[in-house]
Design a protein around this motif. Structure first.
Motif, PDB file in Angstrom:
ATOM      1  N   ARG A  25       0.831  -1.203   0.000  1.00 31.14           N
ATOM      2  CA  ARG A  25       0.000   0.000   0.000  1.00 31.14           C
ATOM      3  C   ARG A  25       0.865   1.252   0.000  1.00 31.14           C
ATOM      4  NH1 ARG A  25      -4.291   0.055   4.665  1.00 31.14           N
ATOM      5  NH2 ARG A  25      -4.929  -1.787   3.449  1.00 31.14           N
ATOM      6  N   ARG A  27       3.928   1.471  -1.112  1.00 29.98           N
ATOM      7  CA  ARG A  27       4.569   1.577  -2.430  1.00 29.98           C
ATOM      8  C   ARG A  27       3.590   2.147  -3.457  1.00 29.98           C
ATOM      9  NH1 ARG A  27       6.994  -3.454  -1.085  1.00 29.98           N
ATOM     10  NH2 ARG A  27       5.338  -4.560  -2.218  1.00 29.98           N
ATOM     11  N   GLY A  28       2.321   1.711  -3.371  1.00 34.17           N
ATOM     12  CA  GLY A  28       1.320   2.241  -4.293  1.00 34.17           C
ATOM     13  C   GLY A  28       1.100   3.733  -4.104  1.00 34.17           C
ATOM     14  N   LEU A  29       1.011   4.172  -2.824  1.00 30.92           N
ATOM     15  CA  LEU A  29       0.834   5.595  -2.558  1.00 30.92           C
ATOM     16  C   LEU A  29       2.033   6.401  -3.035  1.00 30.92           C
ATOM     17  CD1 LEU A  29      -0.775   5.516   1.014  1.00 30.92           C
ATOM     18  CD2 LEU A  29      -1.895   6.126  -1.136  1.00 30.92           C
ATOM     19  N   THR A  31       4.111   5.594  -5.429  1.00 31.35           N
ATOM     20  CA  THR A  31       4.107   5.637  -6.890  1.00 31.35           C
ATOM     21  C   THR A  31       3.064   6.613  -7.400  1.00 31.35           C
ATOM     22  OG1 THR A  31       4.833   3.333  -7.002  1.00 31.35           O
ATOM     23  CG2 THR A  31       3.828   4.260  -8.980  1.00 31.35           C
ATOM     24  N   LYS A  32       1.884   6.595  -6.768  1.00 31.36           N
ATOM     25  CA  LYS A  32       0.788   7.437  -7.230  1.00 31.36           C
ATOM     26  C   LYS A  32       1.064   8.912  -7.004  1.00 31.36           C
ATOM     27  CE  LYS A  32      -4.269   7.674  -6.996  1.00 31.36           C
ATOM     28  NZ  LYS A  32      -5.479   7.124  -6.348  1.00 31.36           N
ATOM     29  N   ALA A  33       1.694   9.254  -5.889  1.00 32.59           N
ATOM     30  CA  ALA A  33       1.956  10.664  -5.578  1.00 32.59           C
ATOM     31  C   ALA A  33       3.354  11.095  -5.975  1.00 32.59           C
ATOM     32  CB  ALA A  33       1.744  10.915  -4.080  1.00 32.59           C
ATOM     33  N   PRO A  36       4.082  11.598 -10.226  1.00 28.06           N
ATOM     34  CA  PRO A  36       3.635  12.881 -10.785  1.00 28.06           C
ATOM     35  C   PRO A  36       4.452  14.068 -10.275  1.00 28.06           C
ATOM     36  CG  PRO A  36       1.752  11.563 -10.120  1.00 28.06           C
ATOM     37  CD  PRO A  36       2.972  10.864  -9.603  1.00 28.06           C
ATOM     38  N   ARG A 274     -13.721  11.690 -11.949  1.00 24.32           N
ATOM     39  CA  ARG A 274     -13.267  10.345 -11.586  1.00 24.32           C
ATOM     40  C   ARG A 274     -13.880   9.908 -10.253  1.00 24.32           C
ATOM     41  NH1 ARG A 274      -8.465   8.081 -13.738  1.00 24.32           N
ATOM     42  NH2 ARG A 274      -7.591   9.261 -15.482  1.00 24.32           N
ATOM     43  N   ARG A 278     -16.405   6.784  -9.616  1.00 21.00           N
ATOM     44  CA  ARG A 278     -16.175   5.701  -8.653  1.00 21.00           C
ATOM     45  C   ARG A 278     -17.390   5.482  -7.748  1.00 21.00           C
ATOM     46  NH1 ARG A 278     -10.819   7.842  -8.558  1.00 21.00           N
ATOM     47  NH2 ARG A 278     -11.348   9.172  -6.778  1.00 21.00           N
TER      48      ARG A 278
END
Length: 287
Positions: A25, A27-29, A31-33, A36, A274, A278
Motif C-alpha cells: 500500500r 509503495r502504491g501511494l 508511486t501514485k503521488a 507525478p 473520476r 467511482r
C-alpha cells in the motif's frame, strides 16, 4: 513451601501477510503521488535549463520566475492596475468555468439522450450517425465565426460552441455502450415481463454507465480544448480572452499563466469526475 513462577507473556508475532499488504500500500501511494511530483520537478528543471542556456529568446521561453511574477501581477492589484485588463485571475477563470459548465451541461445532456436514442433505435442511428461524425470532425474554429454571425458576440455563441464540442463524444460513447449492452440480460428481463422502458432503465442504462462516464470526461476535455476559440471575441473576462489578448502583445508569461490556469483547473475537474464515477459505477473493473 510455595513456588512462584513468573510467566512472561509472549510478544505477538508480526503477521507477514499483513506487513506485505501494508508495504504494498505504501509503495502504491508513493508511486501514485511521487511519480507525478517527480515529473513536475523534471519539467521545471528542464524549463529552467533551456531558459538559462538561451537557446530561444526570452520572448519565446521566459524564465519560470518570470512567469511566477506574471501570475502574481495578474492575481493582484499592483501599480494602480487591477490584474489583467481590469480583472483578477480568479475572475477570468470564473467566467471561463461558468461558460464551460453551461456548455458541457447542455452538450452532455443532449449527447447522452441522443446516444440512448441512437443505441436503442437502429433506424435513428442510421439517420443521425453521419451527421454526428460530420460534427465531430469539424474543428471549433470552422463554425465559430458562423455562430458569431448568427448569434452575435455575446455569451450565446461561446456557450453554443462549447456545447457542440461536448455533444459528439458523449453521444458516441453512449451509443456504443447501449449497443454493447448484454443481450442475455435484456432477454431475461423481457422473459420476466419487463417492458421496453423498464429494460432500458434497469438493464441498458446501468450497463452503459461506465462508457458514458468515459464519454463525459472526453466531452469536458473537448470543451476545454475549445475554450480559447470560444473566447476569441469579447472573451474578457475569461482565460481564453486573456490568452488571446496577451498573445497579441507577445506577452508570453501571461499567456503561460493562462495556459497553466486552464490545465490545472482541467485536472481538478477531471479528478472530480473520476471521484463521481467511482461512486456512481463502483463495479467498474471488478466484474
Amino acid at each position: 513451601m510455595s513456588v512462584f513462577v513468573d510467566i512472561v507473556p509472549e510478544e505477538p508475532k508480526a503477521d507477514p501477510a499483513r506487513a506485505g499488504v501494508s508495504a504494498a500500500r505504501w509503495r502504491g501511494l508513493l508511486t501514485k503521488a511521487g511519480l507525478p511530483l517527480l515529473s513536475v520537478l523534471v519539467f521545471f528543471a528542464v524549463w529552467q535549463l533551456v531558459a538559462t542556456l538561451g537557446i530561444w529568446n526570452q520572448t519565446f521561453v521566459p524564465y519560470p520566475n518570470t512567469v511566477w511574477r506574471a501570475f502574481i501581477d495578474v492575481s493582484t492589484t499592483h501599480d494602480g492596475a487591477r490584474g489583467y485588463a481590469g480583472y483578477l485571475l480568479y475572475e477570468h477563470l470564473y467566467m471561463t468555468l461558468r461558460r464551460v459548465l453551461a456548455g458541457v451541461v447542455i452538450g452532455v445532456v443532449a449527447g447522452v439522450l441522443l446516444g440512448l436514442l441512437m443505441g436503442s433505435v437502429s433506424w435513428i442511428r442510421s439517420v443521425l450517425e453521419p451527421w454526428l461524425t460530420f460534427l465531430r470532425a469539424l474543428p471549433p474554429l470552422a463554425y465559430f465565426f458562423l455562430l458569431v454571425i448568427w448569434l452575435g458576440i455575446d455569451e450565446a455563441p461561446k456557450i453554443t460552441l462549447l456545447a457542440l464540442a461536448a455533444l459528439p463524444p458523449a453521444a458516441v460513447a453512449t451509443t456504443a455502450a447501449v449497443v454493447a449492452a448484454p443481450v442475455g440480460l435484456q432477454e431475461a428481463a423481457r422473459a420476466l415481463g419487463a417492458t421496453r422502458t423498464q429494460v432500458i432503465r434497469d438493464v441498458v442504462v446501468p450497463s452503459a454507465l461506465p462508457e458514458t462516464f468515459t464519454g463525459i470526461r472526453l466531452a469536458v476535455g473537448m470543451a476545454y480544448s475549445s475554450v480559447v476559440a470560444a473566447e476569441l471575441f469579447n472573451g474578457i473576462p475569461g482565460i481564453g480572452g486573456l490568452v488571446k489578448d496577451a498573445s497579441n502583445y507577445n506577452n508570453t508569461p501571461v499567456v503561460l499563466v493562462g495556459i497553466f490556469a486552464i490545465g490545472f483547473s482541467g485536472l481538478v475537474i477531471d479528478g472530480l469526475l473520476r471521484a463521481l464515477e467511482r461512486r456512481a459505477v463502483p463495479w467498474r473493473g471488478k466484474i
